[in-house]
Design a protein around this motif. Structure first.
Motif, mmCIF file in Angstrom:
data_model
loop_
_atom_site.group_PDB
_atom_site.id
_atom_site.type_symbol
_atom_site.label_atom_id
_atom_site.label_comp_id
_atom_site.label_asym_id
_atom_site.label_seq_id
_atom_site.Cartn_x
_atom_site.Cartn_y
_atom_site.Cartn_z
ATOM 1 N N TRP A 215 3.037 1.548 -3.176
ATOM 2 C CA TRP A 215 2.247 1.900 -4.361
ATOM 3 C C TRP A 215 1.821 3.362 -4.328
ATOM 4 C CZ3 TRP A 215 1.705 -0.200 -8.868
ATOM 5 C CH2 TRP A 215 0.643 0.171 -9.695
ATOM 6 N N ARG A 216 1.349 3.811 -3.145
ATOM 7 C CA ARG A 216 0.818 5.169 -3.049
ATOM 8 C C ARG A 216 1.905 6.203 -2.791
ATOM 9 N NH1 ARG A 216 -2.693 6.401 1.078
ATOM 10 N NH2 ARG A 216 -2.095 4.587 2.275
ATOM 11 N N GLY A 217 2.926 5.806 -2.049
ATOM 12 C CA GLY A 217 3.888 6.796 -1.567
ATOM 13 C C GLY A 217 5.103 7.001 -2.434
ATOM 14 N N ARG B 93 10.887 8.991 2.345
ATOM 15 C CA ARG B 93 9.742 8.184 1.907
ATOM 16 C C ARG B 93 10.140 6.753 1.584
ATOM 17 N NH1 ARG B 93 5.845 11.485 -2.009
ATOM 18 N NH2 ARG B 93 7.714 11.448 -3.287
ATOM 19 N N ASP C 258 6.993 7.556 -5.927
ATOM 20 C CA ASP C 258 6.635 8.078 -7.249
ATOM 21 C C ASP C 258 7.522 7.597 -8.383
ATOM 22 O OD1 ASP C 258 5.825 11.269 -5.766
ATOM 23 O OD2 ASP C 258 4.549 9.555 -6.243
ATOM 24 N N ASP D 49 0.818 -1.198 0.000
ATOM 25 C CA ASP D 49 0.000 0.000 0.000
ATOM 26 C C ASP D 49 0.858 1.256 0.000
ATOM 27 O OD1 ASP D 49 -2.308 1.657 2.099
ATOM 28 O OD2 ASP D 49 -2.630 1.033 0.022
#
Lengths: 150, 180
Positions: free
Chosen positions: A108-110, B122, A112, A105
Protein backbone atom coordinates in the motif's frame (compact mmCIF):
# COMPACT_ATOMS: atom_id res chain seq x y z
CA UNK A 1 17.22 0.99 16.09
CA UNK A 2 18.02 3.62 13.47
CA UNK A 3 16.63 6.65 15.38
CA UNK A 4 18.73 5.49 18.31
CA UNK A 5 21.80 5.29 16.09
CA UNK A 6 21.17 8.80 14.85
CA UNK A 7 20.67 10.20 18.36
CA UNK A 8 23.78 8.50 19.71
CA UNK A 9 26.14 9.00 16.79
CA UNK A 10 25.11 12.45 15.61
CA UNK A 11 23.81 14.22 18.67
CA UNK A 12 25.48 12.60 21.63
CA UNK A 13 28.89 11.48 20.39
CA UNK A 14 29.08 13.87 17.43
CA UNK A 15 30.87 11.30 15.29
CA UNK A 16 29.31 12.70 12.17
CA UNK A 17 27.11 15.55 11.08
CA UNK A 18 23.35 15.26 10.67
CA UNK A 19 23.67 15.95 6.94
CA UNK A 20 26.32 13.24 6.57
CA UNK A 21 24.14 10.78 8.41
CA UNK A 22 21.01 11.56 6.36
CA UNK A 23 22.93 11.39 3.11
CA UNK A 24 24.40 8.01 3.90
CA UNK A 25 21.19 6.70 5.39
CA UNK A 26 19.26 7.40 2.21
CA UNK A 27 21.81 5.34 0.30
CA UNK A 28 22.01 2.36 2.64
CA UNK A 29 18.24 2.02 2.47
CA UNK A 30 18.68 0.83 -1.09
CA UNK A 31 21.18 -1.86 -0.12
CA UNK A 32 20.30 -5.48 0.65
CA UNK A 33 20.39 -6.86 4.13
CA UNK A 34 19.14 -5.51 7.41
CA UNK A 35 18.77 -1.73 7.58
CA UNK A 36 20.10 -1.54 11.13
CA UNK A 37 23.26 -3.42 10.14
CA UNK A 38 23.78 -1.34 7.01
CA UNK A 39 23.32 1.87 8.98
CA UNK A 40 25.74 0.79 11.68
CA UNK A 41 28.24 -0.25 9.03
CA UNK A 42 27.95 3.05 7.19
CA UNK A 43 28.39 5.12 10.35
CA UNK A 44 31.37 3.04 11.45
CA UNK A 45 32.98 3.24 8.03
CA UNK A 46 32.48 6.99 7.87
CA UNK A 47 34.08 7.58 11.26
CA UNK A 48 36.87 5.01 11.30
CA UNK A 49 36.98 3.13 8.00
CA UNK A 50 36.92 -0.67 7.91
CA UNK A 51 37.74 -1.23 11.60
CA UNK A 52 34.95 1.20 12.47
CA UNK A 53 32.49 -0.61 10.23
CA UNK A 54 33.41 -3.98 11.76
CA UNK A 55 33.11 -2.70 15.30
CA UNK A 56 29.73 -1.12 14.61
CA UNK A 57 28.30 -4.20 12.93
CA UNK A 58 29.54 -6.34 15.80
CA UNK A 59 27.98 -3.97 18.31
CA UNK A 60 24.68 -3.88 16.48
CA UNK A 61 24.44 -7.64 15.97
CA UNK A 62 26.01 -9.23 19.03
CA UNK A 63 23.46 -8.59 21.78
CA UNK A 64 20.54 -10.03 19.83
CA UNK A 65 22.84 -12.75 18.47
CA UNK A 66 23.47 -14.10 21.95
CA UNK A 67 19.84 -13.76 22.94
CA UNK A 68 18.46 -15.62 19.94
CA UNK A 69 21.18 -18.25 20.34
CA UNK A 70 20.03 -18.82 23.91
CA UNK A 71 16.41 -18.96 22.73
CA UNK A 72 17.33 -21.48 20.04
CA UNK A 73 19.27 -23.64 22.47
CA UNK A 74 16.50 -23.62 25.06
CA UNK A 75 13.84 -24.24 22.43
CA UNK A 76 15.88 -27.14 21.10
CA UNK A 77 15.91 -28.72 24.52
CA UNK A 78 12.22 -28.28 25.26
CA UNK A 79 10.77 -28.59 21.79
CA UNK A 80 9.23 -31.98 22.44
CA UNK A 81 7.18 -30.86 25.43
CA UNK A 82 3.47 -30.98 24.44
CA UNK A 83 2.65 -27.64 26.11
CA UNK A 84 5.33 -25.85 24.13
CA UNK A 85 4.16 -27.55 20.95
CA UNK A 86 0.64 -26.33 21.68
CA UNK A 87 2.00 -22.84 22.21
CA UNK A 88 3.71 -22.93 18.81
CA UNK A 89 0.58 -24.26 17.15
CA UNK A 90 -1.22 -21.18 18.38
CA UNK A 91 1.61 -18.72 17.80
CA UNK A 92 2.61 -19.64 14.25
CA UNK A 93 -0.71 -18.67 12.59
CA UNK A 94 -0.37 -15.28 14.30
CA UNK A 95 3.11 -14.89 12.83
CA UNK A 96 1.79 -15.74 9.37
CA UNK A 97 -0.84 -13.04 9.83
CA UNK A 98 1.85 -10.55 10.89
CA UNK A 99 3.86 -11.15 7.75
CA UNK A 100 0.70 -10.96 5.65
CA UNK A 101 -0.09 -7.58 7.17
CA UNK A 102 3.43 -6.45 6.32
CA UNK A 103 2.74 -7.30 2.68
CA UNK A 104 -0.36 -5.15 2.75
CA UNK A 105 1.48 -2.34 4.47
CA UNK A 106 4.46 -2.38 2.13
CA UNK A 107 2.33 -2.82 -0.94
CA UNK A 108 0.00 0.00 0.00
CA UNK A 109 2.72 2.46 1.00
CA UNK A 110 5.55 1.41 -1.27
CA UNK A 111 3.96 0.72 -4.63
CA UNK A 112 2.83 3.69 -6.65
CA UNK A 113 1.48 2.34 -9.91
CA UNK A 114 -0.76 -0.48 -11.03
CA UNK A 115 2.04 -1.98 -13.07
CA UNK A 116 4.19 -2.18 -9.94
CA UNK A 117 1.45 -4.08 -8.13
CA UNK A 118 0.99 -6.44 -11.09
CA UNK A 119 4.75 -7.00 -11.20
CA UNK A 120 4.85 -7.82 -7.50
CA UNK A 121 2.05 -10.36 -7.94
CA UNK A 122 3.73 -11.90 -11.00
CA UNK A 123 7.08 -12.20 -9.25
CA UNK A 124 5.51 -13.73 -6.15
CA UNK A 125 3.51 -16.10 -8.33
CA UNK A 126 6.62 -17.20 -10.19
CA UNK A 127 8.17 -18.33 -6.93
CA UNK A 128 5.06 -19.90 -5.43
CA UNK A 129 3.81 -21.67 -8.53
CA UNK A 130 6.97 -22.41 -10.50
CA UNK A 131 9.41 -22.74 -7.60
CA UNK A 132 11.65 -20.05 -9.01
CA UNK A 133 14.46 -19.25 -6.57
CA UNK A 134 13.50 -16.03 -4.76
CA UNK A 135 16.74 -14.37 -5.83
CA UNK A 136 15.33 -14.23 -9.35
CA UNK A 137 12.57 -12.02 -7.97
CA UNK A 138 15.21 -9.42 -7.18
CA UNK A 139 16.94 -9.79 -10.53
CA UNK A 140 13.61 -9.82 -12.35
CA UNK A 141 12.41 -6.71 -10.57
CA UNK A 142 15.64 -4.86 -11.28
CA UNK A 143 15.63 -5.82 -14.96
CA UNK A 144 11.98 -4.81 -15.27
CA UNK A 145 12.89 -1.46 -13.71
CA UNK A 146 15.61 -1.01 -16.30
CA UNK A 147 13.31 -1.96 -19.17
CA UNK A 148 10.54 0.40 -18.31
CA UNK A 149 12.58 3.56 -17.76
CA UNK A 150 11.18 6.51 -19.69
CA UNK B 1 25.96 -42.86 2.85
CA UNK B 2 26.94 -41.13 6.08
CA UNK B 3 25.91 -37.64 7.16
CA UNK B 4 28.05 -34.82 5.74
CA UNK B 5 30.84 -33.64 8.02
CA UNK B 6 29.89 -30.69 10.27
CA UNK B 7 32.60 -28.54 8.68
CA UNK B 8 30.98 -29.18 5.31
CA UNK B 9 27.62 -28.02 6.62
CA UNK B 10 29.20 -24.90 8.11
CA UNK B 11 30.74 -24.06 4.74
CA UNK B 12 27.43 -24.70 2.97
CA UNK B 13 25.68 -22.50 5.53
CA UNK B 14 28.21 -19.75 4.91
CA UNK B 15 27.76 -19.76 1.16
CA UNK B 16 23.98 -20.09 1.45
CA UNK B 17 23.71 -17.05 3.70
CA UNK B 18 26.10 -15.03 1.55
CA UNK B 19 23.54 -15.48 -1.18
CA UNK B 20 20.71 -14.56 1.19
CA UNK B 21 22.50 -11.45 2.46
CA UNK B 22 23.25 -10.25 -1.04
CA UNK B 23 19.69 -10.56 -2.36
CA UNK B 24 17.72 -9.53 0.72
CA UNK B 25 16.35 -6.28 -0.67
CA UNK B 26 13.44 -5.04 1.38
CA UNK B 27 14.70 -5.73 4.86
CA UNK B 28 14.77 -8.77 7.09
CA UNK B 29 11.31 -10.04 6.21
CA UNK B 30 12.27 -10.12 2.54
CA UNK B 31 15.16 -12.38 3.53
CA UNK B 32 12.76 -15.02 4.86
CA UNK B 33 11.85 -16.70 1.55
CA UNK B 34 15.51 -16.66 0.58
CA UNK B 35 16.43 -18.33 3.86
CA UNK B 36 13.61 -20.84 3.53
CA UNK B 37 14.68 -21.76 -0.01
CA UNK B 38 18.21 -22.48 1.16
CA UNK B 39 17.60 -24.00 4.56
CA UNK B 40 14.40 -26.00 3.99
CA UNK B 41 14.14 -26.69 0.27
CA UNK B 42 17.70 -26.88 -0.91
CA UNK B 43 19.57 -28.40 2.03
CA UNK B 44 16.79 -29.86 4.14
CA UNK B 45 18.32 -28.73 7.42
CA UNK B 46 14.87 -27.77 8.69
CA UNK B 47 11.32 -28.74 7.84
CA UNK B 48 8.68 -26.19 6.84
CA UNK B 49 7.17 -26.59 10.27
CA UNK B 50 10.55 -25.93 11.92
CA UNK B 51 10.98 -22.87 9.76
CA UNK B 52 7.67 -21.29 10.69
CA UNK B 53 8.49 -21.83 14.40
CA UNK B 54 11.90 -20.26 13.77
CA UNK B 55 10.24 -17.20 12.30
CA UNK B 56 7.87 -16.94 15.26
CA UNK B 57 10.74 -17.05 17.75
CA UNK B 58 12.85 -14.68 15.64
CA UNK B 59 10.00 -12.19 15.59
CA UNK B 60 9.55 -12.41 19.36
CA UNK B 61 13.22 -11.99 20.19
CA UNK B 62 14.83 -8.56 20.24
CA UNK B 63 16.85 -7.61 17.22
CA UNK B 64 16.16 -7.63 13.50
CA UNK B 65 14.14 -10.60 12.35
CA UNK B 66 16.52 -11.28 9.46
CA UNK B 67 19.59 -11.65 11.68
CA UNK B 68 17.66 -13.69 14.23
CA UNK B 69 16.42 -16.05 11.54
CA UNK B 70 19.94 -16.48 10.16
CA UNK B 71 21.43 -17.17 13.59
CA UNK B 72 18.64 -19.57 14.52
CA UNK B 73 18.80 -21.47 11.25
CA UNK B 74 22.57 -21.73 11.48
CA UNK B 75 22.30 -23.09 14.99
CA UNK B 76 19.72 -25.71 13.99
CA UNK B 77 21.87 -26.81 11.09
CA UNK B 78 25.28 -26.92 12.76
CA UNK B 79 25.28 -25.69 16.34
CA UNK B 80 27.18 -22.61 17.49
CA UNK B 81 29.66 -22.78 14.61
CA UNK B 82 26.72 -22.82 12.22
CA UNK B 83 25.05 -19.83 13.88
CA UNK B 84 28.27 -17.81 13.63
CA UNK B 85 28.83 -18.80 10.00
CA UNK B 86 25.27 -17.96 8.99
CA UNK B 87 25.22 -14.60 10.81
CA UNK B 88 28.63 -13.50 9.52
CA UNK B 89 27.77 -14.56 5.97
CA UNK B 90 24.48 -12.72 6.16
CA UNK B 91 26.18 -9.48 7.25
CA UNK B 92 29.17 -9.73 4.91
CA UNK B 93 27.47 -8.39 1.75
CA UNK B 94 26.32 -5.38 3.78
CA UNK B 95 29.88 -4.77 4.98
CA UNK B 96 31.37 -5.15 1.50
CA UNK B 97 28.75 -3.02 -0.21
CA UNK B 98 29.00 -0.22 2.31
CA UNK B 99 32.79 -0.14 2.62
CA UNK B 100 33.85 -0.91 -0.91
CA UNK B 101 31.01 0.28 -3.06
CA UNK B 102 29.70 3.22 -1.09
CA UNK B 103 31.72 5.81 -2.96
CA UNK B 104 30.85 4.29 -6.32
CA UNK B 105 27.17 3.84 -5.49
CA UNK B 106 26.98 7.36 -4.18
CA UNK B 107 28.28 8.84 -7.40
CA UNK B 108 26.08 6.75 -9.61
CA UNK B 109 22.85 6.57 -7.65
CA UNK B 110 21.22 9.43 -9.47
CA UNK B 111 22.28 7.92 -12.76
CA UNK B 112 19.07 7.01 -14.54
CA UNK B 113 19.95 3.33 -15.06
CA UNK B 114 20.78 2.80 -11.42
CA UNK B 115 17.70 4.68 -10.31
CA UNK B 116 15.51 2.64 -12.65
CA UNK B 117 17.00 -0.60 -11.38
CA UNK B 118 16.37 0.42 -7.77
CA UNK B 119 12.79 1.38 -8.54
CA UNK B 120 12.22 -2.08 -9.96
CA UNK B 121 13.36 -3.54 -6.66
CA UNK B 122 10.34 -2.13 -4.85
CA UNK B 123 7.81 -4.59 -6.28
CA UNK B 124 10.48 -7.26 -5.86
CA UNK B 125 10.69 -6.59 -2.13
CA UNK B 126 6.91 -6.71 -1.79
CA UNK B 127 6.88 -9.95 -3.77
CA UNK B 128 9.45 -11.52 -1.45
CA UNK B 129 7.45 -10.70 1.65
CA UNK B 130 4.30 -11.96 -0.08
CA UNK B 131 6.04 -15.28 -0.75
CA UNK B 132 7.02 -15.42 2.90
CA UNK B 133 3.43 -14.75 3.95
CA UNK B 134 1.95 -17.47 1.71
CA UNK B 135 4.61 -20.00 2.61
CA UNK B 136 4.29 -19.39 6.34
CA UNK B 137 0.49 -19.51 6.11
CA UNK B 138 0.63 -22.89 4.39
CA UNK B 139 2.95 -24.29 7.03
CA UNK B 140 1.23 -22.75 10.05
CA UNK B 141 -2.44 -23.33 9.30
CA UNK B 142 -3.32 -26.99 9.43
CA UNK B 143 -6.80 -26.86 10.91
CA UNK B 144 -9.72 -24.48 11.06
CA UNK B 145 -8.86 -23.15 14.50
CA UNK B 146 -5.43 -22.09 13.33
CA UNK B 147 -7.20 -20.29 10.50
CA UNK B 148 -9.36 -18.49 13.06
CA UNK B 149 -6.28 -17.47 15.02
CA UNK B 150 -4.69 -16.18 11.83
CA UNK B 151 -7.81 -14.26 10.85
CA UNK B 152 -8.28 -12.65 14.25
CA UNK B 153 -4.55 -11.85 14.41
CA UNK B 154 -4.68 -10.20 11.01
CA UNK B 155 -7.59 -8.05 12.13
CA UNK B 156 -5.84 -7.11 15.38
CA UNK B 157 -2.67 -6.10 13.55
CA UNK B 158 -4.26 -4.18 10.71
CA UNK B 159 -7.13 -2.51 12.56
CA UNK B 160 -6.01 -2.39 16.19
CA UNK B 161 -2.24 -2.02 15.65
CA UNK B 162 -1.54 -4.60 18.32
CA UNK B 163 2.08 -5.01 19.40
CA UNK B 164 3.55 -7.99 17.49
CA UNK B 165 5.20 -9.65 20.46
CA UNK B 166 2.04 -9.34 22.55
CA UNK B 167 0.01 -10.83 19.72
CA UNK B 168 2.28 -13.84 19.37
CA UNK B 169 2.29 -14.43 23.12
CA UNK B 170 -1.51 -14.23 23.28
CA UNK B 171 -1.91 -16.53 20.30
CA UNK B 172 0.51 -18.99 21.89
CA UNK B 173 -1.45 -18.97 25.13
CA UNK B 174 -4.66 -19.56 23.19
CA UNK B 175 -2.88 -22.44 21.48
CA UNK B 176 -1.90 -23.92 24.82
CA UNK B 177 -5.54 -23.81 25.92
CA UNK B 178 -7.03 -25.23 22.73
CA UNK B 179 -4.51 -27.82 21.56
CA UNK B 180 -4.27 -30.38 24.34
Amino acid sequence: MVPLVRRTMVEKERFLKESEFMHGFSLVQALPGVLAVNTACFVGNKVRGVPGALVCIAGAVMPSFFIILAVAAVFGEFRHIPLLQSFMRGATPAVAALIASAVLDMGWRGLDTHSEVVMAVLLAGAVLVFSLHPLWVVIGGGVWGLLRRP
Amino acid sequence: MGAPAPSMIVWELFSAFLRVGFFAFGGGMAALPLIEREVVTRHGWLTSRDFVELVALSEMSPGPIGINAATFAGFRAAGVAGSVAATVAFCLPSLVLVVVAFGILDRFRSHSLVASFLRGLRPAAVALIAVAAVSLTRAAIGDWFAAVIAGVSFFLVVRKKIDPVLLILLAGVVGMAVYR
